[in-house]
Design an enzyme around this catalytic site. Structure first.
Site, mmCIF file in Angstrom:
data_model
loop_
_atom_site.group_PDB
_atom_site.id
_atom_site.type_symbol
_atom_site.label_atom_id
_atom_site.label_comp_id
_atom_site.label_asym_id
_atom_site.label_seq_id
_atom_site.Cartn_x
_atom_site.Cartn_y
_atom_site.Cartn_z
ATOM 1 N N LYS B 107 0.813 -1.224 0.000
ATOM 2 C CA LYS B 107 0.000 0.000 0.000
ATOM 3 C C LYS B 107 0.843 1.269 0.000
ATOM 4 O O LYS B 107 0.521 2.242 -0.659
ATOM 5 C CB LYS B 107 -0.955 0.013 1.186
ATOM 6 C CG LYS B 107 -0.275 -0.152 2.508
ATOM 7 C CD LYS B 107 -1.267 -0.409 3.626
ATOM 8 C CE LYS B 107 -0.551 -0.945 4.847
ATOM 9 N NZ LYS B 107 -0.312 -2.387 4.787
ATOM 10 N N GLU B 131 -5.084 -6.036 -5.079
ATOM 11 C CA GLU B 131 -6.250 -6.149 -4.188
ATOM 12 C C GLU B 131 -5.831 -6.249 -2.719
ATOM 13 O O GLU B 131 -6.517 -5.738 -1.827
ATOM 14 C CB GLU B 131 -7.054 -7.384 -4.586
ATOM 15 C CG GLU B 131 -8.331 -7.609 -3.818
ATOM 16 C CD GLU B 131 -9.380 -6.541 -4.077
ATOM 17 O OE1 GLU B 131 -9.531 -5.672 -3.185
ATOM 18 O OE2 GLU B 131 -10.045 -6.553 -5.121
ATOM 19 N N ILE B 138 -10.775 -8.347 1.896
ATOM 20 C CA ILE B 138 -12.039 -7.765 1.442
ATOM 21 C C ILE B 138 -11.904 -7.314 -0.001
ATOM 22 O O ILE B 138 -11.050 -6.486 -0.311
ATOM 23 C CB ILE B 138 -12.458 -6.562 2.311
ATOM 24 C CG1 ILE B 138 -12.403 -6.921 3.797
ATOM 25 C CG2 ILE B 138 -13.845 -6.080 1.919
ATOM 26 C CD1 ILE B 138 -12.649 -5.726 4.709
ATOM 27 N N LYS B 207 -4.087 3.797 2.208
ATOM 28 C CA LYS B 207 -5.238 3.099 1.639
ATOM 29 C C LYS B 207 -6.259 4.097 1.085
ATOM 30 O O LYS B 207 -6.864 3.863 0.036
ATOM 31 C CB LYS B 207 -5.873 2.199 2.701
ATOM 32 C CG LYS B 207 -4.936 1.051 3.103
ATOM 33 C CD LYS B 207 -5.367 0.400 4.405
ATOM 34 C CE LYS B 207 -4.461 -0.777 4.766
ATOM 35 N NZ LYS B 207 -4.717 -1.286 6.139
ATOM 36 N N GLY B 306 -3.722 -9.887 8.278
ATOM 37 C CA GLY B 306 -3.437 -11.279 8.619
ATOM 38 C C GLY B 306 -2.891 -12.027 7.417
ATOM 39 O O GLY B 306 -3.213 -11.698 6.272
#
Lengths: 430, 430
Positions: B107, B131, B138, B207, B306
């Site tokens: 990111k 992604e 998500i 983000k 995670g």
């Protein structure tokens, strides 16, 4: 950089969704062109009533001859928003034969004939996209098919019908009965004059078949989906649910069996704990919970129906299909390689909440408990409330197969001391 | 049908995420092959410490020379999970130059240099997918870029940092102070030893830059994102929030201005109503709310970090990129055609909750109200509580620009009767 020949899109159907697709194609033409890499133009609109005035649509594009439209041969994308099986099915396959890719919002057709339609698309090397067929604007098909393509989905648990969620939410929040809540839904336009497809779970079952097929890479037909409507849910059921810290939702559940060797799909009302994210989905909203090996629990939430949200999903597919046309490729087609067996309802394992009317005398609880034990159904909690020689007994079980539960209930009915089985409801989402 | 030459994937980095990607590639090799249409093989793994034992990874694949790996020339996909700016950036551009597409979870790099990296991918006709860079498992990038490609996104409002959500959720549910909640997060492994990137909002800001860029088809750099951490949120703020029927979340907010002519991106703590779906996002979960013209309100919810969830997102991208390689196409690249101006914080319009310590004497409220009026900030509610000659005054405003609010607060501080400004918090999600 921008190619000048426009991509040609034809609309089959110009109702609530179709007219909104046409409107956005016109008002957002520049954005769509920039995002696709070429302009898109509306090349034809097939309707049943040509005399109806359709604001913003050039009347010269309107035709009643849908077959001639899809046979034109110069179309890039055919958008099918007619619904129903025929003539939609024949029009879609004819479109493939004549060189077009297809975007459809037709859940009934895809649930019934998805495999044949995918085969037709593949034969002609064309795309068949249908994000709008499940849960309106909520991106579900694409995330399941693409974002989770490297993961193993174990369960899809969703509220995929807005009408029934509106009714159940109303019953939950006001204590109203089913009929009263349905009447309000009808008055507000959330339920159709004939609400059968919604309240009997047919609509949700079609969506469950589509979701299960994609999630498990296995063909799941509409006939494979167990279906139970929500017309028999009562205010008393909601009271029972509240006592358990639950509410009641009509759920579409697609599951991989614990041994991983089979899958199942079903639609029925169920109690879910208030702490579950699906419990707080209000009104006509939809939400789908996806459980996977690596990504854990994901939820997708949004408006599950309506002209504009459904049109948004259709347009996302139009953009994707147009991009594929420009690059000479097609997106992912049907993925059914896993070909897992689809279990019947008898093999489905879950928990149950059972309300019995029993005689209020010594030994009844022992009798009832023995019946559960004989059928291998383990009891989690039991609560007895007596009054004037009658009593109600509420049993919540541990996980057991539907077949075992059915056997248990049959045996209970044959007991003299059991006056009646007031309700049986599955408990999900734990 | 299946092509036999395997697609070759190289991993740069083999930490929590990388090792999970390698594990799934091995254990789910057959599924991945079926979904892609060709087998994928792990062709190399670049690490810093080659002596570390990596279960399930052939030691002959391990190298410390990442540059030589990406220059091999036979790779289909390079997966960058090193993080940080260099050497990740150079390795990615080198991979493009040598014929590979890239999947990244980085990111910070994408927020800082996304435009240059997309340009490099485009120049070599390769894919750049990421992604996993936003909100772990998500699906967000793909839905925003593809599902909503035919819609107009007006706002993205999200909880995109699990560490800070864990801390704020703990403060909300237990009444703990910031330090106490942070200590617990650290002890449980939710916060790093140096939590600066999380608690000061740097992670969320990266983000926000990525999401805003995709949502608005406009380049938004990290420097464009207003950033305010959550280290100064107090138990008293939570008490104030509760009185308003709100909780406090650290939000990333990407907005199109009301006139549609500019966009903004910001990260700061804010009060949101308990009825808002984001209010019930607990623990380290992430959720992102997307508001669009046609689709209305959508929400995407799941684990934001995670190893396994992030690996799921990486693998979804690997499958997509491999499919593109097989069909000789590339997916959608950067879309920045709209090129809208990015506003500074002064132009951002929202509501505010301001707590003032004031002298408890006649005329103070009138004085304070006059200052708000002079700066064009309209008051919604005011609550005064007095005790022993001191009073607290809580003002909630209607929507006003950040510049007007800042001017108001400066003027309030100069009033003799205002002893101090105890807190200022934005109110969002209404």
């Amino acid at each position: 950089m921008m190619r000048t020949r426009p991509l040609k899109v034809a609309l089959l159907g110009c109702g609530v969704v179709g007219s909104e697709v046409a409107r956005i194609m016109t008002t957002h033409a520049d954005d769509l062109a920039a995002r696709i890499g070429a302009p898109v133009e509306l090349a034809g609109v097939a309707v049943r009533r040509p005399s109806k005035v359709r604001e913003g649509i050039d009347p010269s594009l309107v035709t009643t001859d849908a077959t001639a439209l899809v046979k034109r041969g110069d179309l890039d994308v055919v958008v099918e928003v007619i619904g129903g099986i025929e003539p939609a099915r024949t029009l879609i396959t004819t479109a493939f034969e004549h060189g077009a890719s297809v975007v459809s919002a037709n859940k009934a057709l895809l649930a019934q004939d998805g495999a044949a339609l995918h085969a037709a698309a593949g034969e002609h090397d064309k795309d068949l996209y249908y994000e709008a067929a499940v849960a309106g604007a909520i991106p579900l098909i694409r995330p399941l098919r693409e974002s989770l393509a490297g993961d193993k989905v174990n369960r899809v648990l969703g509220i995929v019908n807005g009408t029934t969620n509106f009714i159940l939410d109303k019953m939950d929040s006001t204590g109203a009965g089913y009929q009263e809540a349905l009447d309000e839904a009808t008055a507000l336009g959330y339920a159709e004059a004939d609400p059968t497809a919604d309240v009997e779970g047919f609509d949700a079952a079609a969506k469950a078949a589509i979701l299960a097929g994609i999630a498990f890479h296995t063909r799941v037909r509409l006939d494979d989906v167990y279906r139970e409507g929500m017309t028999e849910v009562t205010a008393a059921d909601f009271a029972s649910a509240k006592e358990m810290g639950c509410t009641i939702k009509l759920l579409a559940i697609c599951e991989r069996a614990e041994d991983g060797e089979s899958v199942s799909a079903r639609v029925h009302p169920a109690m879910i704990p208030l702490s579950h994210p699906l419990a707080s989905v209000r009104g006509a909203y939809n939400a789908v919970f996806v459980e996977s090996d690596a990504s854990g629990q994901l939820m997708f939430y949004g408006p599950g129906a309506g002209g504009a949200p459904t049109a948004s999903a259709v347009l996302g597919d139009i953009v994707a299909v147009c991009r594929n046309r420009l690059s000479g490729s097609t997106g992912p087609g049907e993925s059914s390689y896993a070909a897992l067996p689809v279990s019947g309802m008898g093999d489905v394992v879950t928990r149950y909440h059972i309300s019995l009317d029993v005689a209020d005398k010594p030994g009844v609880l022992a009798q009832v408990a023995t019946v559960f034990a004989e059928h291998g159904v383990s009891i989690d909690t039991v609560r007895q409330q007596g009054k004037d020689g009658e009593a109600s007994l509420v049993v919540v079980t541990h996980r057991a197969s539907d077949a075992s539960l059915t056997g248990t209930v049959e045996a209970l009915r044959s007991l003299d001391t059991v006056r009646g089985v007031a309700s049986i409801m599955r408990v999900e989402g734990e």
